[in-house]
Structure formats: structure tokens, C-alpha cells
Design an enzyme around this catalytic site. Structure first.
Site, PDB file in Angstrom:
ATOM      1  N   SER A  69       0.826  -1.212   0.000  1.00 13.13           N
ATOM      2  CA  SER A  69       0.000   0.000   0.000  1.00 13.13           C
ATOM      3  C   SER A  69       0.858   1.259   0.000  1.00 13.13           C
ATOM      4  O   SER A  69       1.731   1.442   0.848  1.00 13.13           O
ATOM      5  CB  SER A  69      -0.916   0.013   1.236  1.00 13.13           C
ATOM      6  OG  SER A  69      -1.839  -1.043   1.197  1.00 13.13           O
ATOM      7  N   HIS A  78      -3.502   0.501  -4.466  1.00 15.55           N
ATOM      8  CA  HIS A  78      -2.962  -0.576  -5.287  1.00 15.55           C
ATOM      9  C   HIS A  78      -3.445  -0.360  -6.721  1.00 15.55           C
ATOM     10  O   HIS A  78      -4.622  -0.539  -7.020  1.00 15.55           O
ATOM     11  CB  HIS A  78      -3.431  -1.945  -4.774  1.00 15.55           C
ATOM     12  CG  HIS A  78      -2.858  -2.309  -3.436  1.00 15.55           C
ATOM     13  ND1 HIS A  78      -1.926  -3.310  -3.280  1.00 15.55           N
ATOM     14  CD2 HIS A  78      -3.075  -1.795  -2.193  1.00 15.55           C
ATOM     15  CE1 HIS A  78      -1.605  -3.407  -2.006  1.00 15.55           C
ATOM     16  NE2 HIS A  78      -2.285  -2.495  -1.328  1.00 15.55           N
ATOM     17  N   HIS A 110      -5.167  -9.929  -1.504  1.00 10.86           N
ATOM     18  CA  HIS A 110      -5.285 -10.293  -0.094  1.00 10.86           C
ATOM     19  C   HIS A 110      -6.453 -11.251   0.112  1.00 10.86           C
ATOM     20  O   HIS A 110      -7.433 -11.190  -0.631  1.00 10.86           O
ATOM     21  CB  HIS A 110      -5.529  -9.046   0.774  1.00 10.86           C
ATOM     22  CG  HIS A 110      -4.580  -7.913   0.530  1.00 10.86           C
ATOM     23  ND1 HIS A 110      -4.715  -7.060  -0.551  1.00 10.86           N
ATOM     24  CD2 HIS A 110      -3.493  -7.488   1.218  1.00 10.86           C
ATOM     25  CE1 HIS A 110      -3.747  -6.151  -0.501  1.00 10.86           C
ATOM     26  NE2 HIS A 110      -2.996  -6.396   0.552  1.00 10.86           N
ATOM     27  N   TYR A 154      -8.517 -11.005   2.499  1.00  7.83           N
ATOM     28  CA  TYR A 154      -9.690 -10.251   2.957  1.00  7.83           C
ATOM     29  C   TYR A 154     -10.500  -9.680   1.796  1.00  7.83           C
ATOM     30  O   TYR A 154     -11.636  -9.219   1.992  1.00  7.83           O
ATOM     31  CB  TYR A 154      -9.297  -9.152   3.952  1.00  7.83           C
ATOM     32  CG  TYR A 154      -8.423  -8.049   3.425  1.00  7.83           C
ATOM     33  CD1 TYR A 154      -8.906  -7.090   2.536  1.00  7.83           C
ATOM     34  CD2 TYR A 154      -7.106  -7.927   3.858  1.00  7.83           C
ATOM     35  CE1 TYR A 154      -8.103  -6.061   2.070  1.00  7.83           C
ATOM     36  CE2 TYR A 154      -6.295  -6.905   3.404  1.00  7.83           C
ATOM     37  CZ  TYR A 154      -6.802  -5.974   2.516  1.00  7.83           C
ATOM     38  OH  TYR A 154      -6.002  -4.953   2.056  1.00  7.83           O
ATOM     39  N   GLU A 155      -9.938  -9.685   0.593  1.00  5.98           N
ATOM     40  CA  GLU A 155     -10.712  -9.282  -0.580  1.00  5.98           C
ATOM     41  C   GLU A 155     -11.646 -10.394  -1.051  1.00  5.98           C
ATOM     42  O   GLU A 155     -12.442 -10.193  -1.972  1.00  5.98           O
ATOM     43  CB  GLU A 155      -9.766  -8.902  -1.720  1.00  5.98           C
ATOM     44  CG  GLU A 155      -8.920  -7.678  -1.436  1.00  5.98           C
ATOM     45  CD  GLU A 155      -7.935  -7.392  -2.549  1.00  5.98           C
ATOM     46  OE1 GLU A 155      -8.330  -6.768  -3.558  1.00  5.98           O
ATOM     47  OE2 GLU A 155      -6.764  -7.809  -2.421  1.00  5.98           O
ATOM     48  N   ALA A 211       3.157  -2.116   3.818  1.00 10.42           N
ATOM     49  CA  ALA A 211       2.938  -1.111   4.851  1.00 10.42           C
ATOM     50  C   ALA A 211       2.525  -1.854   6.116  1.00 10.42           C
ATOM     51  O   ALA A 211       1.694  -2.762   6.055  1.00 10.42           O
ATOM     52  CB  ALA A 211       1.848  -0.138   4.423  1.00 10.42           C
ATOM     53  N   MET A 215      -1.235  -7.280   6.891  1.00  7.08           N
ATOM     54  CA  MET A 215      -2.262  -8.190   6.377  1.00  7.08           C
ATOM     55  C   MET A 215      -1.849  -8.855   5.067  1.00  7.08           C
ATOM     56  O   MET A 215      -2.706  -9.217   4.263  1.00  7.08           O
ATOM     57  CB  MET A 215      -3.574  -7.414   6.166  1.00  7.08           C
ATOM     58  CG  MET A 215      -4.056  -6.639   7.370  1.00  7.08           C
ATOM     59  SD  MET A 215      -5.453  -5.553   6.955  1.00  7.08           S
ATOM     60  CE  MET A 215      -5.518  -4.518   8.422  1.00  7.08           C
ATOM     61  N   SER A 216      -0.546  -9.004   4.848  1.00  2.00           N
ATOM     62  CA  SER A 216      -0.099  -9.522   3.548  1.00  2.00           C
ATOM     63  C   SER A 216       1.244 -10.215   3.678  1.00  2.00           C
ATOM     64  O   SER A 216       1.686 -10.576   4.769  1.00  2.00           O
ATOM     65  CB  SER A 216       0.010  -8.362   2.543  1.00  2.00           C
ATOM     66  OG  SER A 216       1.054  -7.476   2.922  1.00  2.00           O
ATOM     67  N   ASN A 252       2.278   3.359  10.640  1.00  2.00           N
ATOM     68  CA  ASN A 252       1.537   3.800  11.827  1.00  2.00           C
ATOM     69  C   ASN A 252       2.056   3.024  13.023  1.00  2.00           C
ATOM     70  O   ASN A 252       2.607   1.929  12.881  1.00  2.00           O
ATOM     71  CB  ASN A 252       0.026   3.579  11.661  1.00  2.00           C
ATOM     72  CG  ASN A 252      -0.326   2.113  11.500  1.00  2.00           C
ATOM     73  OD1 ASN A 252      -0.086   1.522  10.434  1.00  2.00           O
ATOM     74  ND2 ASN A 252      -0.880   1.515  12.537  1.00  2.00           N
ATOM     75  N   HIS A 267      -6.704   3.568   7.009  1.00  2.00           N
ATOM     76  CA  HIS A 267      -5.976   3.311   5.767  1.00  2.00           C
ATOM     77  C   HIS A 267      -5.447   4.596   5.132  1.00  2.00           C
ATOM     78  O   HIS A 267      -4.401   4.589   4.482  1.00  2.00           O
ATOM     79  CB  HIS A 267      -6.879   2.571   4.778  1.00  2.00           C
ATOM     80  CG  HIS A 267      -6.143   1.982   3.615  1.00  2.00           C
ATOM     81  ND1 HIS A 267      -5.156   1.033   3.753  1.00  2.00           N
ATOM     82  CD2 HIS A 267      -6.243   2.226   2.274  1.00  2.00           C
ATOM     83  CE1 HIS A 267      -4.691   0.696   2.560  1.00  2.00           C
ATOM     84  NE2 HIS A 267      -5.315   1.421   1.654  1.00  2.00           N
TER      85      HIS A 267
END
Length: 307
Positions: free
Chosen positions: A51, A82, A104, A106-107, A134, A237-238, A261, A275
Site C-alpha cells: 500500500s 494498489h 489479499h 480479505y478481498e 505497509a 495483512m499480507s 503507523n 488506511h
């Protein structure tokens, strides 16, 4: 059975069949041949952009770019930040292929779809994969904008049985039980840290453990504390599914996280992750990341271990 109920049952049956089926070797080969027939570039290095880090792809010279939607069997990227393009070209003298955006779970994609490009890269001649992401900083010494060279990972979804290698093993890609104790190449990690020092931003360079979660929600305070106790320095998450598949098929891996973050680990802290913050931090620190990767490429030697 009423028509709507029958249709729902059919859709559920198709979903289960798709999840079970996965891609065949011929699917990977077809996509690889489709790409090779449309470009003269023969990359040995693949770069996966997380990201806000897709600007790396724009630096490639003599570009040949494809939208994910035009590539046979490729999923579509749906996440803001993306771009969804696969770019072939040369970066600092090295033939590369760059993913501007990844996929991902989650998609809604099964992990065999999330990791599909990695095996395609193997078939087009890639030897080394640079994965970027990220991430939220769990280590309290980390600051926003730091670059963490990944030395190891914790695959939390894997503990629950979610692994991209589940299903029949294809020996043409790799062994049934691949080791992950050497997932992140020691030599490449050492070079990355040295280049950071040479470029004058060693204070931004870290080396640590990345923890992968399923997402798409950001973590609770209790979860962040738990993961930090386990030894994780950053969370995202990746990345981990791609690394597992890359190592399974003999590719060398360098992983780097941009700390976008700081994870909230104090109940008195009213800050929350979002995000937009991640994308802005990526934009602010992109120049450091881009200089690091660009300077690193000429020092990557051929990987003679690819079979």
C-alpha cells in the site's frame, strides 16, 4: 425447491468447488507464456509493492505494462493504493517485473489466488522476489517512516490452517514440506541494511519480525499486546503467503516493511489506525524506500539455487 434457493445452493456449490480446485500447472504456464509473448523483457527480479509503495513501478525504464484485468487468470486488486498493474522494465540496469498492488485474502480470494503471480514469476525466469508492505509498528522503539528489513515472520492464519500450499503438491514447483527457517535471505538482508547506512538514513533502518493477520480490520489493543509479547515487531495483512510460495519454488526473498503507523497498545490512547494514514505515510517516505530498492538491485547476484 424455489428458484432463489436453488440458485443460492448452486452458487455455494461453485464457491466450494473453486476453493477446492485451485490452479493447475497448465494455468500458471499459460499465463507465463502469455506474458512472455507480449514483452521482450526477461526479468530475474520481481518486486511486489504494498500500500502506497507503487511508485517503484513508475521508475522502471522501457516499460511494458499490463492491467491485471487483461492478464489470463490474474485476480483483480480492489484495495485503494494498489494500482493493479504488472510492469516489466529495467531498474538501475536490472531486468525487473513489478506488481503495483497485490491481492489479499480479505478481498475474498483464496490463498492460491493471492499467491498466483509468484509461481508465474518462477516460470518466466525470476530468481529473486522483493516483497514490500505497509505495516503497523508493534516495537515501541519504531517510528512512523522507519523501514524494517524482515528477518522472520509469524504466520497467524497458518496456525488456523490457512496456508497457500494446502492441497495436492506439485513437485514441479517444490517439495511437499518446504522449510521456512531460512525464508528471508541473510545476504540480501545484510546488503539492504548496509545500503541504508551508505545512503545516510541508517536511523530509519530496522531489522525485525513481521506478523501477518487476515484483516481487513486493524488490530485491537489486546491483540497488539499479544503479538508484541510473541516477538513481533510489526504487523500487517499480507506478504507471508507470497513468501511461503516463493520459498516453496526456490526463489530467494527479501522482505521490507514501511512502518506507516504505530500500533495502539495503551487503553488511555484514543488514537485509531486508518488506511488513509497508511497511504499518506507511504507517500511521505516513498523516496527513502525507492532509493533503497534502486540502490540494492545492482548488488543482487544470480540465484543459482533456483531449480
Amino acid at each position: 425447491m424455489s428458484p432463489p434457493a436453488a440458485e443460492t445452493q448452486k452458487q455455494e456449490s461453485n464457491r466450494k468447488e473453486e476453493a477446492r480446485r485451485g490452479y493447475t500447472y497448465e494455468d500458471y504456464k499459460h499465463t507465463a507464456e502469455w506474458l512472455l509473448s507480449r514483452t521482450e523483457h526477461r526479468p530475474t527480479i520481481a518486486i511486489v509493492c504494498g500500500s502506497g509503495l507503487g511508485g517503484l513501478g513508475d521508475l522502471l525504464k522501457d516499460q511494458v505494462a499490463f492491467s491485471y484485468g487483461d492478464i489470463p487468470n490474474f485476480p483483480h486488486s480492489t484495495v485503494p493504493g494498489h494500482a493493479g498493474r504488472l510492469i516489466f522494465g529495467n531498474l538501475n540496469g536490472k531486468p525487473c517485473v513489478c506488481m503495483q498492488g497485490r491481492f489479499h485474502s480479505y478481498e475474498g480470494y483464496p490463498l492460491w489466488k493471492v499467491t498466483f503471480p509468484i509461481r508465474v514469476f518462477r516460470l518466466i525466469g525470476v530468481q529473486t522476489v522483493i516483497v514490500t508492505n505497509a505495516a503497523g509498528g508493534l516495537n515501541q522503539d519504531y517510528k512512523v517512516g522507519d523501514i524494517m528489513v524482515i528477518m522472520d515472520h509469524i504466520n497467524m492464519p497458518g496456525f488456523a490452517g490457512q496456508n497457500p500450499l494446502i492441497g495436492p503438491n506439485d513437485d514441479r514447483f517444490g517439495p511437499r514440506f518446504p522449510p521456512m527457517s531460512d525464508a528471508y535471505d541473510k545476504g540480501l538482508r545484510k546488503i539492504a541494511l548496509a545500503i541504508g547506512q551508505e545512503l545516510g538514513f541508517s536511523e530509519k533502518m530496522r531489522e525485525g519480525v513481521y506478523c501477518s493477520l487476515g484483516g481487513p480490520n486493524f488490530e485491537t489493543i489486546a491483540e497488539c499486546r499479544f503479538l508484541n509479547t510473541l516477538g513481533a515487531d510489526a504487523v500487517g495483512m499480507s506478504t507471508v503467503p507470497e513468501v511461503i510460495v516463493a520459498r516453496h519454488c526456490g526463489l530467494r526473498v527479501l522482505g521490507m516493511s514501511l512502518i506507516t503507523n504505530k500500533a495502539v497498545m495503551d487503553y488511555s490512547n484514543e488514537a485509531t489506525a486508518n488506511h488513509e494514514e497508511v497511504l499518506q505515510a507511504g507517500k511521505d517516505s516513498a523516496r527513502y524506500f525507492e532509493k533503497l530498492v534502486t540502490s540494492l538491485l545492482p548488488r543482487i547476484e544470480p540465484n543459482n539455487n533456483v531449480f
